[in-house]
Structures are given as C-alpha cells and as structure tokens.
Motif scaffolding. Sequence first.
Motif, PDB file in Angstrom:
ATOM      1  N   ILE A 108     -12.711  -4.517  10.797  1.00  0.00           N
ATOM      2  CA  ILE A 108     -12.406  -3.389   9.909  1.00  0.00           C
ATOM      3  C   ILE A 108     -11.968  -2.180  10.720  1.00  0.00           C
ATOM      4  CG2 ILE A 108     -13.453  -1.711   8.336  1.00  0.00           C
ATOM      5  CD1 ILE A 108     -15.157  -4.021   7.232  1.00  0.00           C
ATOM      6  N   ALA A 109     -12.654  -1.938  11.843  1.00  0.00           N
ATOM      7  CA  ALA A 109     -12.280  -0.810  12.706  1.00  0.00           C
ATOM      8  C   ALA A 109     -10.867  -1.000  13.262  1.00  0.00           C
ATOM      9  CB  ALA A 109     -13.289  -0.665  13.840  1.00  0.00           C
ATOM     10  N   ARG A 110     -10.535  -2.223  13.666  1.00  0.00           N
ATOM     11  CA  ARG A 110      -9.189  -2.486  14.200  1.00  0.00           C
ATOM     12  C   ARG A 110      -8.129  -2.279  13.114  1.00  0.00           C
ATOM     13  NH1 ARG A 110      -5.265  -5.953  14.265  1.00  0.00           N
ATOM     14  NH2 ARG A 110      -6.264  -7.318  12.736  1.00  0.00           N
ATOM     15  N   LEU A 111      -8.416  -2.773  11.920  1.00  0.00           N
ATOM     16  CA  LEU A 111      -7.469  -2.616  10.824  1.00  0.00           C
ATOM     17  C   LEU A 111      -7.309  -1.147  10.422  1.00  0.00           C
ATOM     18  CD1 LEU A 111      -8.574  -5.661   8.644  1.00  0.00           C
ATOM     19  CD2 LEU A 111      -6.408  -5.425   9.879  1.00  0.00           C
ATOM     20  N   THR A 112      -8.388  -0.386  10.511  1.00  0.00           N
ATOM     21  CA  THR A 112      -8.324   1.042  10.196  1.00  0.00           C
ATOM     22  C   THR A 112      -7.405   1.769  11.178  1.00  0.00           C
ATOM     23  OG1 THR A 112     -10.545   1.001   9.239  1.00  0.00           O
ATOM     24  CG2 THR A 112      -9.677   3.144   9.901  1.00  0.00           C
ATOM     25  N   ASP A 113      -7.531   1.436  12.474  1.00  0.00           N
ATOM     26  CA  ASP A 113      -6.658   2.034  13.484  1.00  0.00           C
ATOM     27  C   ASP A 113      -5.198   1.621  13.248  1.00  0.00           C
ATOM     28  OD1 ASP A 113      -8.827   3.210  14.666  1.00  0.00           O
ATOM     29  OD2 ASP A 113      -9.059   1.683  16.233  1.00  0.00           O
ATOM     30  N   GLU A 114      -4.986   0.348  12.911  1.00  0.00           N
ATOM     31  CA  GLU A 114      -3.625  -0.132  12.675  1.00  0.00           C
ATOM     32  C   GLU A 114      -3.007   0.575  11.470  1.00  0.00           C
ATOM     33  OE1 GLU A 114      -1.322  -4.329  11.567  1.00  0.00           O
ATOM     34  OE2 GLU A 114      -3.361  -4.365  12.387  1.00  0.00           O
ATOM     35  N   ARG A 115      -3.789   0.790  10.428  1.00  0.00           N
ATOM     36  CA  ARG A 115      -3.271   1.478   9.249  1.00  0.00           C
ATOM     37  C   ARG A 115      -2.949   2.942   9.559  1.00  0.00           C
ATOM     38  NH1 ARG A 115      -7.086   1.592   4.076  1.00  0.00           N
ATOM     39  NH2 ARG A 115      -8.331   2.758   5.594  1.00  0.00           N
ATOM     40  N   ALA A 116      -3.804   3.580  10.387  1.00  0.00           N
ATOM     41  CA  ALA A 116      -3.552   4.973  10.749  1.00  0.00           C
ATOM     42  C   ALA A 116      -2.247   5.098  11.540  1.00  0.00           C
ATOM     43  CB  ALA A 116      -4.724   5.521  11.560  1.00  0.00           C
TER      44      ALA A 116
END
Length: 255
Positions: free
Chosen positions: A115-123
Amino acid sequence: METSDAAEPPAGVAVTAAPGVAFNYRYAFSLPAPKVAAAQETHAAACEKLGVARCRITGMRYRLTGENAVEAMLAFKLDPTLARAFGKDGIAAIQQAEGRLVDAEITGTDAGAEIARLTDERARARDELARIDRELARTNLSASERAELQRQRADLVAQIGQVQSASGAQRESLANTPMTFDYRSGPAVRGFDASAPLSSALDLLAGSAQATLAFVLGALAILAPPGLVLGLGLLLWRWLRPRFRRTTSVPATSD
C-alpha cells in the motif's frame, strides 16, 4: 496406554504481532464420513453467529466420492482480529466430532508495504499529471505537441486508476481474512501410527479385511456366471454321454 489423537492446535498469528500483513488461513480435517456434514454445519453456524460484518461464508462444497467417502469445503471471510480464535474453535469442533487436524497453512502478504509503494506511485503520477496539465494550458503549443501531451495524460489517468484499484484490493485483504476448511472422510494417515498403535493396527486390519472381501466378491461376480455355465454343460454332457454311447454301439444285423 494409547495416547489421544488430538494434537495441540496451531496458535495462528495475532494481527497485533504482524501489523500490515494480510493472512490467509487454510485447515484440512479428517473425520468419520457420517460426521462431515454435521461438522460443516457447526462451522457455518459459528460464522453466522458472529454476524455478516465480522464473518461471511464465501463458498461451500459437499461431495460424495464413494460409498463411504466424502470431500467437503467451507470458505469464509473473517474480521482479522477474530481469525486466530475462529480457527482454534474450528479445530476443537472437529476433535469433538472424533476427527483430527491433518494440515494447517497460514500464509501472509505484506499488504502494508505494498500500500505504501502504491501510494508513492500514485503521488508521482499525480505530480506528473499536474505538470502535463500546466503544459496543456500553454497557448503556443503545436498540434503535434498537444496531441502527445494529451496521450501522456490519458496514460497517466489510466495508471492512477489501476493504482487505486490495486491499493483498494490490498486494503480489502487487510480488512477481511480468508479462511478455508477442507474436510475428508477417514483417518488422517493410513497405516501404523506410533502415537496410537492399537487403534492404528485395528484400522489397518479392518482396511485389509475390507479390501480382501471386496476382491473375493469381485472375483465371484466375474467368475461365477461362466463357472455356472461350465458346470451345467458338464452335467448335461454326463447325462447325454451314456445315451450317445448306446446309440453308437448297437451291432449291425447280419443278412
């Protein structure tokens, strides 16, 4: 003295011991065939008692695979804080039904890290989308430049949608823990069990006798009809043979 078949059930994993990890529980049970349906119903009732907000039945199967052989399955989605206790209670119910746990598997996925990785990718994708929008606001762009930026923008919007969907799936895995109960009839292990030699020996004797009886009955079913026909043929031949001899042995009369 014979020891009990009931082994200490696996403890499971408490969610507080592994925050951010999504677990998947799978248990396999062996118990007498007539008790499989009742055990399955007991587990289903335990889930229903918790309420749909904390436990939902997501799949069920019951299959008769032989004259006295059953395979069954029950699948749940559980509140993660209840999964450990629900699994232990499920094992206890099987032991009360004269069954045993034969396999237990608990697998985990680090959903929190994903989830943290996906959050960074979305940002990063949103930052790039904002930059492209600023470029598109310029009035001195050529037609080809504007078309290329619009293509890049469409790709970024699709990427952000995919990231949000994947992030939602990871959050769902943290909110609901899958658990599967597999049931099969019969003893856990065929043959000798060092922890219960007497019951294992009796079970082996019963299984061997059953197999021998099945072989004998099968052989009789195959050989009896031809044997009966052959026996009747021999009896008929023994009855006809003397008459045939008398007919052929009558002396010819002289002129």
